[in-house]
Scaffold this motif. Structure first.
Motif, PDB file in Angstrom:
ATOM      1  N   GLY A  63       1.988   8.072  14.472  1.00  0.00           N
ATOM      2  CA  GLY A  63       0.847   9.126  14.710  1.00  0.00           C
ATOM      3  C   GLY A  63       1.522  10.594  14.751  1.00  0.00           C
ATOM      4  N   THR A  64       2.601  10.790  14.194  1.00  0.00           N
ATOM      5  CA  THR A  64       3.184  12.110  14.250  1.00  0.00           C
ATOM      6  C   THR A  64       3.585  12.662  12.797  1.00  0.00           C
ATOM      7  OG1 THR A  64       5.554  11.366  14.398  1.00  0.00           O
ATOM      8  CG2 THR A  64       4.457  11.861  16.386  1.00  0.00           C
ATOM      9  N   ASN A  65       3.814  13.669  12.432  1.00  0.00           N
ATOM     10  CA  ASN A  65       3.839  14.376  11.194  1.00  0.00           C
ATOM     11  C   ASN A  65       5.000  13.323  10.243  1.00  0.00           C
ATOM     12  OD1 ASN A  65       2.209  16.167  12.153  1.00  0.00           O
ATOM     13  ND2 ASN A  65       3.476  17.971  11.342  1.00  0.00           N
ATOM     14  N   TYR A  66       4.599  12.963   9.151  1.00  0.00           N
ATOM     15  CA  TYR A  66       5.415  12.177   8.314  1.00  0.00           C
ATOM     16  C   TYR A  66       6.405  12.976   7.600  1.00  0.00           C
ATOM     17  CZ  TYR A  66       7.718   9.317   4.841  1.00  0.00           C
ATOM     18  OH  TYR A  66       8.411   8.543   4.197  1.00  0.00           O
ATOM     19  N   SER A  67       7.617  12.632   7.618  1.00  0.00           N
ATOM     20  CA  SER A  67       8.648  13.483   6.965  1.00  0.00           C
ATOM     21  C   SER A  67       9.520  12.673   6.350  1.00  0.00           C
ATOM     22  CB  SER A  67       9.397  14.691   7.800  1.00  0.00           C
ATOM     23  OG  SER A  67      10.173  14.072   8.873  1.00  0.00           O
ATOM     24  N   ASN A  68      10.433  13.150   5.167  1.00  0.00           N
ATOM     25  CA  ASN A  68      11.623  12.386   4.631  1.00  0.00           C
ATOM     26  C   ASN A  68      12.606  13.208   4.125  1.00  0.00           C
ATOM     27  OD1 ASN A  68      10.723  13.683   2.246  1.00  0.00           O
ATOM     28  ND2 ASN A  68      11.033  11.795   0.964  1.00  0.00           N
ATOM     29  N   VAL A  71       8.138   8.432  -4.865  1.00  0.00           N
ATOM     30  CA  VAL A  71       7.752   7.220  -5.260  1.00  0.00           C
ATOM     31  C   VAL A  71       7.585   6.370  -3.955  1.00  0.00           C
ATOM     32  CG1 VAL A  71       8.619   7.062  -7.573  1.00  0.00           C
ATOM     33  CG2 VAL A  71      10.029   6.206  -5.300  1.00  0.00           C
ATOM     34  N   SER A  72       6.863   5.374  -3.949  1.00  0.00           N
ATOM     35  CA  SER A  72       6.580   4.524  -2.935  1.00  0.00           C
ATOM     36  C   SER A  72       7.752   3.658  -2.651  1.00  0.00           C
ATOM     37  CB  SER A  72       5.160   3.732  -2.796  1.00  0.00           C
ATOM     38  OG  SER A  72       4.054   4.750  -3.103  1.00  0.00           O
ATOM     39  N   ASN A  73       8.042   3.313  -1.369  1.00  0.00           N
ATOM     40  CA  ASN A  73       9.534   2.322  -1.255  1.00  0.00           C
ATOM     41  C   ASN A  73       8.739   1.480  -0.080  1.00  0.00           C
ATOM     42  OD1 ASN A  73      11.927   1.190  -1.585  1.00  0.00           O
ATOM     43  ND2 ASN A  73      12.632   2.536  -0.147  1.00  0.00           N
ATOM     44  N   LYS A  74       8.927   0.051  -0.115  1.00  0.00           N
ATOM     45  CA  LYS A  74       8.709  -0.746   0.853  1.00  0.00           C
ATOM     46  C   LYS A  74       9.740  -0.822   1.657  1.00  0.00           C
ATOM     47  CE  LYS A  74       6.833  -5.309   1.744  1.00  0.00           C
ATOM     48  NZ  LYS A  74       6.482  -6.851   1.011  1.00  0.00           N
ATOM     49  N   PRO A 131       7.729   3.171  13.723  1.00  0.00           N
ATOM     50  CA  PRO A 131       6.973   4.410  13.822  1.00  0.00           C
ATOM     51  C   PRO A 131       7.177   5.433  12.862  1.00  0.00           C
ATOM     52  CG  PRO A 131       7.733   3.928  15.968  1.00  0.00           C
ATOM     53  CD  PRO A 131       8.583   2.900  15.122  1.00  0.00           C
ATOM     54  N   PRO A 132       8.283   5.647  12.195  1.00  0.00           N
ATOM     55  CA  PRO A 132       8.471   6.752  11.307  1.00  0.00           C
ATOM     56  C   PRO A 132       8.004   6.229   9.977  1.00  0.00           C
ATOM     57  CG  PRO A 132      10.663   6.385  12.542  1.00  0.00           C
ATOM     58  CD  PRO A 132       9.881   5.155  12.669  1.00  0.00           C
ATOM     59  N   PHE A 133       7.588   4.980   9.544  1.00  0.00           N
ATOM     60  CA  PHE A 133       7.070   4.754   8.347  1.00  0.00           C
ATOM     61  C   PHE A 133       5.549   4.813   8.199  1.00  0.00           C
ATOM     62  CE2 PHE A 133      10.775   1.440   8.443  1.00  0.00           C
ATOM     63  CZ  PHE A 133      11.677   2.393   7.995  1.00  0.00           C
ATOM     64  N   ASP A 144      -0.711  -4.631   5.065  1.00  0.00           N
ATOM     65  CA  ASP A 144      -0.010  -5.424   6.169  1.00  0.00           C
ATOM     66  C   ASP A 144       1.542  -5.006   6.117  1.00  0.00           C
ATOM     67  OD1 ASP A 144      -2.036  -6.666   7.266  1.00  0.00           O
ATOM     68  OD2 ASP A 144      -1.768  -8.375   5.715  1.00  0.00           O
ATOM     69  N   ALA A 145       1.802  -4.051   5.370  1.00  0.00           N
ATOM     70  CA  ALA A 145       3.269  -3.808   5.177  1.00  0.00           C
ATOM     71  C   ALA A 145       3.368  -2.216   5.432  1.00  0.00           C
ATOM     72  CB  ALA A 145       3.925  -4.094   3.476  1.00  0.00           C
ATOM     73  N   PHE A 146       4.836  -1.781   5.433  1.00  0.00           N
ATOM     74  CA  PHE A 146       5.110  -0.672   5.695  1.00  0.00           C
ATOM     75  C   PHE A 146       6.111   0.066   4.603  1.00  0.00           C
ATOM     76  CE2 PHE A 146       4.313  -2.619   9.585  1.00  0.00           C
ATOM     77  CZ  PHE A 146       3.788  -1.610  10.401  1.00  0.00           C
ATOM     78  N   TYR A 147       5.846   1.417   4.542  1.00  0.00           N
ATOM     79  CA  TYR A 147       6.478   1.831   3.444  1.00  0.00           C
ATOM     80  C   TYR A 147       7.020   3.248   3.610  1.00  0.00           C
ATOM     81  CZ  TYR A 147       3.932  -1.244   0.467  1.00  0.00           C
ATOM     82  OH  TYR A 147       3.582  -2.515  -0.129  1.00  0.00           O
ATOM     83  N   GLU A 148       7.692   3.962   2.706  1.00  0.00           N
ATOM     84  CA  GLU A 148       8.153   5.201   2.998  1.00  0.00           C
ATOM     85  C   GLU A 148       8.236   5.913   1.574  1.00  0.00           C
ATOM     86  OE1 GLU A 148      12.363   5.252   3.778  1.00  0.00           O
ATOM     87  OE2 GLU A 148      12.998   4.003   2.004  1.00  0.00           O
TER      88      GLU A 148
END
Length: 281
Positions: free
Chosen positions: A225-230, A252-255, A261-263, A268-272
């Motif tokens: 629920g916070t700002n996403y960053s990479n 690009v999307s990376n599984k 929480p950071p993802f 049903d999956a999580f990505y970055e």
């Protein structure tokens, strides 16, 4: 009986001669073998988190290719290289090359996503771009992660992150790239301050991206629920070290490995959002 035996001997001699000729056509003891390099690191078939799904045929036959060292050993001269998807055998790229002894040229393949075509790009593609002004960077960004960044128009807030001499983390916003394009060929260079102190941080530094909806000003949020960053890219970790401070990167999307929480959750999956450097000078 003697006539029958003569016919058998004659047939054997003929077959032996044919076999010898056929063998000589394929084996050349004087052939010169040379190395040629193909870089597939920037293809989704190579880097997808699940396996290496790209291989090559040389003149119609599979040939050994170490995708790590990028090297293929072939006979000097013209040959056809066909790169294919190992899951279905489909040819995704091909190239005729006259391979010469002593050549050190590397051919670079580019495929940002699994459903994108594979193309050859010139590894010297931005060599002629002028250097960034002193104290600045030139940065081109293309967004191929629209499934995770679903905004119609996206801005990227760029910050620099490093640790000072007392090991305190310093994060400084250096600028915003407006209306990021979805392909490399449509993107342009933004000139931003590098945000670095003088002298430069002893322990290196990273550029960090945050993603903003251009139309609403709202940031992309992570699962927590916070700002996403990479962590986008680290110039000191690039080899050879960039001296002109000119960079072309793509998203690009990376599984990821699982729930955190950071993802970003998708289905049903999580990505970055992963950042790859295509060119650095």
């Amino acid at each position: 009986m003697k006539k029958y035996t003569k016919h058998i001997i004659a047939a054997m001699v003929l077959l032996t001669g044919l076999f010898s000729c056929r063998k000589a056509a394929y084996v050349n003891p004087f052939a010169t073998f040379v190395d040629v390099w193909f870089d597939a690191d920037k293809t989704a078939l190579r880097n997808n988190g699940e396996g290496v799904f790209i291989a090559v045929r040389y003149n119609g036959h599979p040939i050994a290719w170490d995708v790590g060292t990028k090297k293929i050993k072939v006979v000097a001269g013209e040959g056809k290289f066909e790169f294919y998807d190992t899951r279905n055998g489909k040819v995704v790229a091909e190239k005729m090359i006259d391979v010469k002894a002593g050549s050190k040229e590397t051919y670079t393949l580019f495929q940002p996503t699994m459903d994108a075509p594979v193309a050859f790009v010139d590894p010297a593609g931005q060599d002629t771009v002028n250097a960034a002004p002193a104290g600045h960077i030139k940065l081109k960004v293309a967004n191929y992660a629209k499934d995770l960044i679903p905004f119609e128009h996206t801005d990227i807030k760029v910050s620099v992150s490093y640790f000072d001499a007392d090991w305190n983390e310093v994060v400084t916003e250096v600028g915003v790239i407006k209306d990021v394009k979805n392909t490399i060929d449509k993107a342009g260079y933004a000139v931003l301050p590098d945000g670095l102190p003088n002298p430069a941080p002893e322990f290196g530094y990273n550029y960090v991206f945050e993603f903003i909806n251009s139309d609403t000003g709202q940031p992309l949020l992570n699962y927590g629920g916070t700002n996403y960053s990479n962590l986008a890219f680290s110039p000191p970790g690039i080899s050879p070290l960039p001296v002109k401070n000119v960079f072309t990167v793509y998203l690009v999307s990376n599984k990821t490995w699982g729930e955190a929480p950071p993802f970003i959750k998708k289905g049903d999956a999580f990505y970055e959002v992963a950042t790859s450097v295509l060119f650095a000078n």
